[in-house]
Scaffold this active site. Structure first.
Site, short mmCIF file in Angstrom:
data_model
loop_
_atom_site.label_atom_id
_atom_site.label_comp_id
_atom_site.label_asym_id
_atom_site.label_seq_id
_atom_site.Cartn_x
_atom_site.Cartn_y
_atom_site.Cartn_z
N LYS A 165 0.83 -1.18 0.00
CA LYS A 165 0.00 0.00 0.00
C LYS A 165 0.88 1.25 0.00
CE LYS A 165 -1.55 1.90 3.49
NZ LYS A 165 -1.57 2.66 4.74
N ASP A 194 -3.03 -6.02 2.29
CA ASP A 194 -3.67 -5.17 3.28
C ASP A 194 -3.40 -5.88 4.59
OD1 ASP A 194 -5.60 -4.15 5.15
OD2 ASP A 194 -6.48 -3.12 3.44
N HIS A 195 -2.40 -5.40 5.34
CA HIS A 195 -1.93 -6.24 6.45
C HIS A 195 -2.99 -6.43 7.53
CE1 HIS A 195 -0.74 -2.37 8.37
NE2 HIS A 195 -0.77 -3.03 9.50
N GLU A 233 -4.38 5.38 17.54
CA GLU A 233 -2.92 5.26 17.60
C GLU A 233 -2.37 6.30 18.54
OE1 GLU A 233 -0.88 5.13 13.88
OE2 GLU A 233 -2.25 3.63 13.06
N ASP A 253 -5.05 6.94 4.24
CA ASP A 253 -4.02 6.05 4.80
C ASP A 253 -4.63 4.81 5.46
OD1 ASP A 253 -1.30 5.44 5.61
OD2 ASP A 253 -1.89 5.99 7.65
N HIS A 258 -7.58 -0.53 5.18
CA HIS A 258 -7.74 -1.42 6.34
C HIS A 258 -9.15 -1.38 6.93
CE1 HIS A 258 -3.50 -1.46 5.90
NE2 HIS A 258 -3.23 -0.38 6.61
N LYS A 359 -4.51 9.72 14.94
CA LYS A 359 -3.14 9.70 15.46
C LYS A 359 -3.13 10.51 16.76
CE LYS A 359 -0.99 7.97 11.67
NZ LYS A 359 -0.30 6.68 11.67
N1 NDP Z 1 7.23 1.05 6.94
C1 NDP Z 1 6.08 0.51 7.27
O1 NDP Z 1 5.79 0.13 8.41
C2 NDP Z 1 5.03 0.36 6.23
C3 NDP Z 1 5.30 0.65 4.91
N2 NDP Z 1 4.34 0.44 3.96
C4 NDP Z 1 4.63 0.71 2.55
O2 NDP Z 1 5.79 0.02 2.15
C5 NDP Z 1 6.50 0.77 1.19
C6 NDP Z 1 7.93 0.97 1.66
O3 NDP Z 1 7.95 1.68 2.87
P1 NDP Z 1 9.28 1.87 3.72
O4 NDP Z 1 10.06 0.62 3.81
O5 NDP Z 1 8.84 2.50 4.99
O6 NDP Z 1 10.11 2.92 2.84
P2 NDP Z 1 11.60 3.44 3.02
O7 NDP Z 1 11.62 4.84 2.58
O8 NDP Z 1 12.11 3.11 4.37
O9 NDP Z 1 12.43 2.55 1.97
C7 NDP Z 1 12.45 2.82 0.60
C8 NDP Z 1 13.29 1.78 -0.12
O10 NDP Z 1 13.23 2.04 -1.51
C9 NDP Z 1 14.56 2.09 -2.01
N3 NDP Z 1 14.65 3.04 -3.11
C10 NDP Z 1 14.20 4.32 -3.14
N4 NDP Z 1 14.43 4.85 -4.35
C11 NDP Z 1 15.04 3.90 -5.09
C12 NDP Z 1 15.49 3.83 -6.42
N5 NDP Z 1 15.37 4.86 -7.26
N6 NDP Z 1 16.05 2.69 -6.86
C13 NDP Z 1 16.19 1.64 -6.02
N7 NDP Z 1 15.78 1.64 -4.74
C14 NDP Z 1 15.20 2.75 -4.29
C15 NDP Z 1 15.41 2.53 -0.86
O11 NDP Z 1 16.72 2.10 -1.16
P3 NDP Z 1 18.03 2.90 -0.70
O12 NDP Z 1 18.00 2.84 0.80
O13 NDP Z 1 19.11 2.10 -1.29
O14 NDP Z 1 17.89 4.30 -1.21
C16 NDP Z 1 14.75 1.75 0.27
O15 NDP Z 1 15.19 0.41 0.22
C17 NDP Z 1 5.71 2.08 1.00
O16 NDP Z 1 4.84 1.90 -0.08
C18 NDP Z 1 4.92 2.17 2.29
O17 NDP Z 1 3.73 2.89 2.12
C19 NDP Z 1 3.12 -0.08 4.29
C20 NDP Z 1 2.78 -0.38 5.57
C21 NDP Z 1 3.69 -0.16 6.66
O1 LIG Z 2 -0.84 1.01 7.00
C1 LIG Z 2 -0.66 1.65 8.02
O2 LIG Z 2 -0.81 1.04 9.19
C2 LIG Z 2 -0.25 1.56 10.38
C3 LIG Z 2 -0.96 0.86 11.52
O3 LIG Z 2 -0.72 -0.52 11.45
P1 LIG Z 2 -0.83 -1.39 12.76
O4 LIG Z 2 -0.69 -2.78 12.29
O5 LIG Z 2 0.30 -0.95 13.66
O6 LIG Z 2 -2.15 -1.08 13.37
C4 LIG Z 2 -0.42 3.05 10.47
O7 LIG Z 2 0.27 3.54 11.60
C5 LIG Z 2 0.12 3.68 9.23
O8 LIG Z 2 -0.10 5.10 9.27
C6 LIG Z 2 -0.52 3.11 8.00
O9 LIG Z 2 0.16 3.55 6.83
#
Ligand code: NDP
Ligand SMILES: O=C1O[C@H](COP(=O)(O)O)[C@@H](O)[C@H](O)[C@H]1O
Length: 510
Positions: A165, A194-195, A233, A253, A258, A359
């Site tokens: 997502k 959709d976790h 949250e 979001d 969800h 939030k």
């Molecule tokens: N984090 C979470 O808890 C959650 C995240 N998501 C979704 O998951 C996805 C990822 O989130 P998140 O992990 O937090 O994101 P981050 O910003 O932490 O990570 C982004 C990643 O993409 C890579 N990246 C960015 N640009 C490029 C590029 N041009 N080429 C190659 N690699 C690239 C980065 O690599 P590098 O470091 O090498 O630049 C890094 O590995 C998003 O869609 C987010 O909405 C959904 C639910 C929860």
């Molecule tokens: O997808 C999302 O979920 C988290 C909440 O996930 P939870 O499993 O910890 O309840 C939310 O904080 C975030 O904003 C949203 O992108």
């Protein structure tokens, strides 16, 4: 005689060995959720043998450096702790592939690397591509996978894609993304994650409703007064999330995905079978039956949006939403939303559903409460205080997953006095173990080819239609409904209480 459908279900649910390629592998999601989920599956003996993980991201890293970073996080977040000996073995399956998402050569090298992994396996291999990047790269990654021929399964194996997502930012972008996905992968090989659907209690909703004879006869407008879905949250924009969140907001979001998914599980008709499409056919009908709030007046009456102002959560001072890092100081993005919904079906005619998400609320908790109508209380109306409240069935999604039923009971003693009591079921005490993380179940399902707990194309698009109308009233109408305020650490704005008061209801206290 054996039931061929049942056999299909049994064989479908067996996860198969594969190589998992994670795009965005140096990111937060991979480190905090995906790799710990696979590690825990390995510990529990659930992971099929021979699963390999290839991390794909931009920055230079050796396999060793990549593994060290993953290990560091796994120590902190792994559900069942971190065992050095098990990790030492587990990490042998992990490697790193450095490339830009847009670099065709990087995908060509990836294809060669995957072929080499398959050769070690005897020449064949299933591939699970996990797109865990920022959404602006989804299109590039999918197109490049196709360009390198990686979207096609070979030799009786499969190639599947999990897409994270947010799946689009509105209906038009979601439709575009669906076109891109379906140009590259077959719908049956596409898993829109959709976790929340992987959470234990969300999975139990169907079991509660359809495996217990006592609930389904009451599950309609005749007996249910209203339903509340709360997702609270106690965090704000920590971890640099402000930049993403300020372009999204609570409605897009959390509600679009969800919370509408939870609502559809609570309200759908019984599916004719448990196949992925059997279940998703019923869920999408509910989303399609939502009454549309398609004018600013209807939005003003049925939706409340708000931002937090500075306050305290868990005794700690918190800034206001507009003071958060990477948030526009004049932002009109909501950190809280409450929506009153009506579902125009025979079963739910006239029953209001309320969803709220915020939030910086006092605690982290997600629950669904089903509020039943009052019993005809002619017998007890004359008692001082009458009958104290009606029956409420609460499904706790998190934390402390479980189900409780509020009933009215006589207080022991010589006089007739009534008090509400609670029957409470806790997963942890009843089954003696904690629930797996949602990502564990979902990764396993994708390896098994079971898409039941993933959103289908039409579900996502129907949900966006409902959300787009509200967003349109907020951001494009000449008479936008107001932005309310709430103090960080409170339960939201007073306007959200008024939303329920119009129906004579109040939010349940968590
Ligand atoms: N984090 C979470 O808890 C959650 C995240 N998501 C979704 O998951 C996805 C990822 O989130 P998140 O992990 O937090 O994101 P981050 O910003 O932490 O990570 C982004 C990643 O993409 C890579 N990246 C960015 N640009 C490029 C590029 N041009 N080429 C190659 N690699 C690239 C980065 O690599 P590098 O470091 O090498 O630049 C890094 O590995 C998003 O869609 C987010 O909405 C959904 C639910 C929860
Ligand atoms: O997808 C999302 O979920 C988290 C909440 O996930 P939870 O499993 O910890 O309840 C939310 O904080 C975030 O904003 C949203 O992108």
């Amino acid at each position: 005689m054996t039931n061929p459908f049942r056999e299909d279900l049994v064989s479908r649910s067996r996860p198969e060995p594969c190589t998992v390629v994670i795009f965005g592998a140096t990111g937060d999601l991979t480190h905090r959720k995906l790799v710990p989920a696979i590690y825990n599956l390995a510990i529990d003996g659930e992971l099929p043998p021979g699963v390999k993980i290839v991390g794909f991201a931009r920055r230079e890293k050796s396999d060793e450096e990549f593994r060290q970073g993953l290990e560091e996080l796994n120590r902190k977040v792994s559900r069942s702790g971190h065992d050095d000996a098990i990790w030492a073995k587990f990490q042998e399956s992990i490697s790193y592939h450095q490339s830009e998402f847009t670099d065709a050569d990087g995908y060509k090298r990836l294809a060669e690397r995957l072929d080499a992994i398959d050769r070690d396996r005897g020449g064949k291999g299933n591939r699970l591509f996990y797109v865990a990047s920022a959404p602006e790269f989804f299109d590039d990654i999918l197109t490049q996978l196709k360009g390198a021929g990686l979207n096609k399964a070979k030799d009786g194996c499969w190639a599947r894609v999990i897409v994270e997502k947010p799946f689009g930012t509105d209906l038009a972008t979601a439709q575009h993304l669906n076109q891109v996905v379906n140009r590259t992968f077959h719908e049956k090989d596409t898993y829109r994650i959709d976790h929340y659907l992987g959470k234990e209690t969300a999975q139990n909703i169907m079991v509660l409703r359809f495996a217990n004879a006592i609930f389904e006869p009451l599950w309609n407008s005749r007996y249910i007064s209203h339903v509340q879905v709360t997702c609270a949250e106690n965090l704000g924009m920590e971890g640099g999330r402000g930049g993403y969140y300020d372009k999204s907001g609570a409605l897009r979001d959390m509600v679009q995905n969800h919370l509408l998914q939870l609502l559809s599980l609570i309200t759908m008709e019984p599916p004719t079978d448990l196949s992925a499409d059997g279940v998703r056919d019923e869920k999408v009908k509910v989303i399609r039956s939502l009454r549309q709030w398609d004018t600013p007046e209807k939005v003003a009456k049925n939706v409340v949006r708000a931002q937090y102002t500075a306050g305290h959560v868990d005794g700690q001072p918190r800034p206001g939403y507009r003071e958060e890092d990477r948030v526009d100081p004049e932002s009109m993005t909501e950190s809280y939303v409450a929506v009153r919904l009506l579902i125009d079906t025979w079963r739910w005619s006239g029953v209001p559903f309320y969803i709220r998400m915020g939030k910086q609320l006092p605690k982290k908790a997600t629950e669904i409460s089903i509020h039943f109508k009052d019993a005809p209380c002619v017998l007890f109306n004359a008692l001082p205080g009458g009958v104290p409240g009606s029956n409420v069935l609460v499904l706790r999604i998190q934390p402390d997953e479980g189900i409780s039923l509020r009933m009215v009971s006589k207080i022991p003693g010589t006089s007739l006095r009534l008090e509400p009591v609670k029957m409470d079921f806790h997963y942890s005490t009843s089954f003696g173990k904690g629930s797996p993380e949602a990502y564990e179940r979902l990764l396993l399902d994708a390896m098994a080819g079971d898409a039941t707990l993933f959103a289908r194309r039409d579900e996502v698009e129907e949900a966006w239609k409902f959300i787009d109308n509200i967003e349109h009233a907020w951001h494009q109408s000449t008479t936008p409904p107001p932005m309310a305020e709430y103090v960080a650490g409170s339960w939201g704005p007073k306007e959200a209480d008024e939303l329920l008061q119009q129906d004579g209801n109040v939010w349940r206290r968590l």
